[in-house]
Design a protein around this motif. Structure first.
Motif, PDB file in Angstrom:
ATOM      1  N   THR A  18       0.813  -1.209   0.000  1.00 18.52           N
ATOM      2  CA  THR A  18       0.000   0.000   0.000  1.00 18.52           C
ATOM      3  C   THR A  18       0.846   1.257   0.000  1.00 18.52           C
ATOM      4  O   THR A  18       0.495   2.243  -0.661  1.00 18.52           O
ATOM      5  N   GLU A  19       1.963   1.239   0.710  1.00 16.50           N
ATOM      6  CA  GLU A  19       2.826   2.415   0.746  1.00 16.50           C
ATOM      7  C   GLU A  19       3.335   2.770  -0.648  1.00 16.50           C
ATOM      8  O   GLU A  19       3.378   3.951  -1.021  1.00 16.50           O
ATOM      9  N   THR A  20       3.671   1.776  -1.435  1.00 18.75           N
ATOM     10  CA  THR A  20       4.115   2.018  -2.808  1.00 18.75           C
ATOM     11  C   THR A  20       3.005   2.688  -3.618  1.00 18.75           C
ATOM     12  O   THR A  20       3.249   3.652  -4.338  1.00 18.75           O
ATOM     13  N   HIS A  21       1.799   2.204  -3.456  1.00 17.98           N
ATOM     14  CA  HIS A  21       0.659   2.787  -4.182  1.00 17.98           C
ATOM     15  C   HIS A  21       0.409   4.234  -3.765  1.00 17.98           C
ATOM     16  O   HIS A  21       0.053   5.074  -4.601  1.00 17.98           O
ATOM     17  N   LEU A  22       0.615   4.541  -2.503  1.00 20.16           N
ATOM     18  CA  LEU A  22       0.446   5.916  -2.033  1.00 20.16           C
ATOM     19  C   LEU A  22       1.506   6.839  -2.640  1.00 20.16           C
ATOM     20  O   LEU A  22       1.198   7.977  -3.009  1.00 20.16           O
ATOM     21  N   TRP A  23       2.750   6.340  -2.752  1.00 18.43           N
ATOM     22  CA  TRP A  23       3.788   7.146  -3.391  1.00 18.43           C
ATOM     23  C   TRP A  23       3.479   7.347  -4.874  1.00 18.43           C
ATOM     24  O   TRP A  23       3.715   8.418  -5.426  1.00 18.43           O
ATOM     25  N   TYR A  24       2.942   6.306  -5.533  1.00 19.75           N
ATOM     26  CA  TYR A  24       2.534   6.472  -6.933  1.00 19.75           C
ATOM     27  C   TYR A  24       1.393   7.472  -7.059  1.00 19.75           C
ATOM     28  O   TYR A  24       1.351   8.261  -8.006  1.00 19.75           O
ATOM     29  N   LEU A  25       0.476   7.468  -6.108  1.00 20.11           N
ATOM     30  CA  LEU A  25      -0.603   8.445  -6.111  1.00 20.11           C
ATOM     31  C   LEU A  25      -0.045   9.864  -5.945  1.00 20.11           C
ATOM     32  O   LEU A  25      -0.464  10.786  -6.644  1.00 20.11           O
ATOM     33  N   GLY A  26       0.911  10.021  -5.032  1.00 23.73           N
ATOM     34  CA  GLY A  26       1.585  11.306  -4.861  1.00 23.73           C
ATOM     35  C   GLY A  26       2.276  11.738  -6.142  1.00 23.73           C
ATOM     36  O   GLY A  26       2.242  12.913  -6.520  1.00 23.73           O
ATOM     37  N   PHE A  27       2.899  10.781  -6.822  1.00 19.79           N
ATOM     38  CA  PHE A  27       3.538  11.053  -8.115  1.00 19.79           C
ATOM     39  C   PHE A  27       2.517  11.579  -9.115  1.00 19.79           C
ATOM     40  O   PHE A  27       2.733  12.615  -9.762  1.00 19.79           O
ATOM     41  N   LEU A  28       1.381  10.897  -9.250  1.00 25.12           N
ATOM     42  CA  LEU A  28       0.368  11.306 -10.223  1.00 25.12           C
ATOM     43  C   LEU A  28      -0.224  12.678  -9.906  1.00 25.12           C
ATOM     44  O   LEU A  28      -0.405  13.507 -10.797  1.00 25.12           O
ATOM     45  N   ILE A  29      -0.517  12.923  -8.642  1.00 24.86           N
ATOM     46  CA  ILE A  29      -1.072  14.215  -8.242  1.00 24.86           C
ATOM     47  C   ILE A  29      -0.069  15.333  -8.518  1.00 24.86           C
ATOM     48  O   ILE A  29      -0.423  16.378  -9.073  1.00 24.86           O
ATOM     49  N   SER A  30       1.188  15.105  -8.136  1.00 29.24           N
ATOM     50  CA  SER A  30       2.235  16.103  -8.375  1.00 29.24           C
ATOM     51  C   SER A  30       2.432  16.347  -9.864  1.00 29.24           C
ATOM     52  O   SER A  30       2.620  17.488 -10.300  1.00 29.24           O
ATOM     53  N   LEU A  31       2.385  15.286 -10.648  1.00 30.37           N
ATOM     54  CA  LEU A  31       2.545  15.390 -12.095  1.00 30.37           C
ATOM     55  C   LEU A  31       1.418  16.226 -12.703  1.00 30.37           C
ATOM     56  O   LEU A  31       1.669  17.127 -13.511  1.00 30.37           O
ATOM     57  N   ILE A  32       0.196  15.965 -12.286  1.00 28.26           N
ATOM     58  CA  ILE A  32      -0.955  16.700 -12.815  1.00 28.26           C
ATOM     59  C   ILE A  32      -0.864  18.181 -12.455  1.00 28.26           C
ATOM     60  O   ILE A  32      -1.090  19.059 -13.301  1.00 28.26           O
ATOM     61  N   ILE A  33      -0.520  18.477 -11.213  1.00 28.23           N
ATOM     62  CA  ILE A  33      -0.394  19.874 -10.789  1.00 28.23           C
ATOM     63  C   ILE A  33       0.730  20.561 -11.552  1.00 28.23           C
ATOM     64  O   ILE A  33       0.569  21.680 -12.060  1.00 28.23           O
ATOM     65  N   SER A  34       1.875  19.898 -11.655  1.00 31.38           N
ATOM     66  CA  SER A  34       3.025  20.472 -12.344  1.00 31.38           C
ATOM     67  C   SER A  34       2.704  20.771 -13.804  1.00 31.38           C
ATOM     68  O   SER A  34       2.963  21.871 -14.309  1.00 31.38           O
ATOM     69  N   MET A  35       2.121  19.803 -14.489  1.00 24.96           N
ATOM     70  CA  MET A  35       1.789  19.994 -15.905  1.00 24.96           C
ATOM     71  C   MET A  35       0.696  21.048 -16.074  1.00 24.96           C
ATOM     72  O   MET A  35       0.747  21.854 -17.014  1.00 24.96           O
ATOM     73  N   GLY A  36      -0.283  21.040 -15.187  1.00 24.41           N
ATOM     74  CA  GLY A  36      -1.347  22.040 -15.264  1.00 24.41           C
ATOM     75  C   GLY A  36      -0.819  23.453 -15.122  1.00 24.41           C
ATOM     76  O   GLY A  36      -1.208  24.365 -15.866  1.00 24.41           O
ATOM     77  N   LEU A  37       0.084  23.636 -14.173  1.00 28.76           N
ATOM     78  CA  LEU A  37       0.684  24.958 -13.993  1.00 28.76           C
ATOM     79  C   LEU A  37       1.559  25.337 -15.187  1.00 28.76           C
ATOM     80  O   LEU A  37       1.569  26.498 -15.615  1.00 28.76           O
ATOM     81  N   LEU A  38       2.284  24.367 -15.717  1.00 23.31           N
ATOM     82  CA  LEU A  38       3.114  24.645 -16.896  1.00 23.31           C
ATOM     83  C   LEU A  38       2.239  25.070 -18.078  1.00 23.31           C
ATOM     84  O   LEU A  38       2.575  26.020 -18.793  1.00 23.31           O
ATOM     85  N   ILE A  39       1.128  24.401 -18.268  1.00 18.61           N
ATOM     86  CA  ILE A  39       0.200  24.780 -19.338  1.00 18.61           C
ATOM     87  C   ILE A  39      -0.289  26.208 -19.132  1.00 18.61           C
ATOM     88  O   ILE A  39      -0.321  27.015 -20.060  1.00 18.61           O
ATOM     89  N   LYS A  40      -0.653  26.540 -17.894  1.00 18.06           N
ATOM     90  CA  LYS A  40      -1.135  27.894 -17.580  1.00 18.06           C
ATOM     91  C   LYS A  40      -0.063  28.941 -17.879  1.00 18.06           C
ATOM     92  O   LYS A  40      -0.347  29.981 -18.455  1.00 18.06           O
ATOM     93  N   VAL A  41       1.170  28.650 -17.489  1.00 18.65           N
ATOM     94  CA  VAL A  41       2.275  29.590 -17.676  1.00 18.65           C
ATOM     95  C   VAL A  41       2.557  29.851 -19.152  1.00 18.65           C
ATOM     96  O   VAL A  41       2.851  30.975 -19.545  1.00 18.65           O
ATOM     97  N   THR A  42       2.432  28.808 -19.968  1.00 25.53           N
ATOM     98  CA  THR A  42       2.754  28.976 -21.392  1.00 25.53           C
ATOM     99  C   THR A  42       1.740  29.847 -22.126  1.00 25.53           C
ATOM    100  O   THR A  42       1.958  30.198 -23.287  1.00 25.53           O
ATOM    101  N   GLN A  43       0.663  30.215 -21.461  1.00 26.95           N
ATOM    102  CA  GLN A  43      -0.295  31.139 -22.064  1.00 26.95           C
ATOM    103  C   GLN A  43       0.239  32.568 -22.059  1.00 26.95           C
ATOM    104  O   GLN A  43      -0.223  33.397 -22.827  1.00 26.95           O
ATOM    105  N   THR A  44       1.207  32.854 -21.167  1.00 26.66           N
ATOM    106  CA  THR A  44       1.750  34.213 -21.089  1.00 26.66           C
ATOM    107  C   THR A  44       3.256  34.286 -21.329  1.00 26.66           C
ATOM    108  O   THR A  44       3.751  35.333 -21.727  1.00 26.66           O
TER     109      THR A  44
END
Length: 108
Positions: free
Chosen positions: A29-55
């Protein structure tokens, strides 16, 4: 504001690399939680990068985002994963930092 969001996006890139690194040291379960953290961080990071590239230019945004991620991931590797801290590694990291600062200076 875009530069602040870009910095935050880069920090989330470091976080997703950290989470990915932690998965190899865990099981179940701990491995799955770290993978979940990875996915959440990835989504936030990419979302912010997309937002930034608008300006900000895409080339500058991506280079700075990657530079923050690379620098932060190496520091995390040294601090948490016992990776070597060698002169040449630190030298080239410093050139990376100078390049990111240079991009900030010449970008509008």
């Amino acid at each position: 504001m875009s530069w602040i969001l870009l910095l935050i996006a880069g920090l989330f890139e470091v976080l997703f690399a950290f989470c990915l690194g932690k998965t190899k040291d865990t099981t179940g379960t701990e491995t799955h939680l770290w993978y979940l953290g990875f996915l959440i961080s990835l989504i936030i990071s990419m979302g912010l990068l997309i937002k930034v590239t608008q300006t900000l230019p895409i080339g500058t945004s991506y280079a700075v985002w990657t530079g923050i991620g690379a620098l932060g991931t190496v520091v995390i590797g040294i601090l948490f994963f016992k990776e070597p801290m060698e002169f040449w590694r630190l030298f080239f990291l410093s050139t990376l930092v100078l390049s990111v600062v240079g991009l900030k200076i010449v970008s509008h």
